[in-house]
Design a protein around this motif. Structure first.
Motif, short mmCIF file in Angstrom:
data_model
loop_
_atom_site.label_atom_id
_atom_site.label_comp_id
_atom_site.label_asym_id
_atom_site.label_seq_id
_atom_site.Cartn_x
_atom_site.Cartn_y
_atom_site.Cartn_z
N GLN A 58 0.96 -1.21 0.09
CA GLN A 58 0.04 -0.16 -0.11
C GLN A 58 0.85 1.25 0.07
N GLN B 164 0.87 4.09 -3.05
CA GLN B 164 0.48 5.44 -2.61
C GLN B 164 1.72 6.64 -3.09
N CYS B 165 3.16 6.14 -2.76
CA CYS B 165 4.23 6.77 -3.32
C CYS B 165 4.22 6.87 -4.75
N LYS C 64 1.63 6.65 -6.76
CA LYS C 64 0.70 7.71 -7.35
C LYS C 64 1.05 9.00 -7.02
#
Length: 82
Positions: A24, A28-29, A31
């Motif tokens: 996860q 997120q990084c 994105k």
């Protein structure tokens, strides 16, 4: 991303590999990296760009005698992107 994480779990080391929470965090990084690159969508190269930095942080405490950077480079070079 899933194949990279799976590869870290299947490596022949005494480290546990990356967790679901690590997956996860990498996502997120990646994105955020895509946004910084001016895109509103994710491409495999975004995951490759952030994978080692995020994964190193997650595996550092388990490293012992292993070179975490070399193991992560091996993962990036061994897993094909589609």
């Amino acid at each position: 991303l899933v194949r990279l994480v799976r590869f870290t779990r299947e490596m022949d080391t005494n480290m546990p590999g990356l967790s679901p929470r690590a997956s996860q965090a990498i996502l997120q990084c990646a994105k955020a990296w895509a946004v910084l690159e001016g895109r509103s969508y994710l491409i495999p190269e975004d995951i490759q760009a952030v994978f080692a930095a995020v994964a190193r942080h997650r595996l550092q405490s388990y490293s012992g005698t292993h070179n975490v950077g070399a193991l992560l480079d091996k993962a990036l070079n061994s897993v094909d992107i589609l």
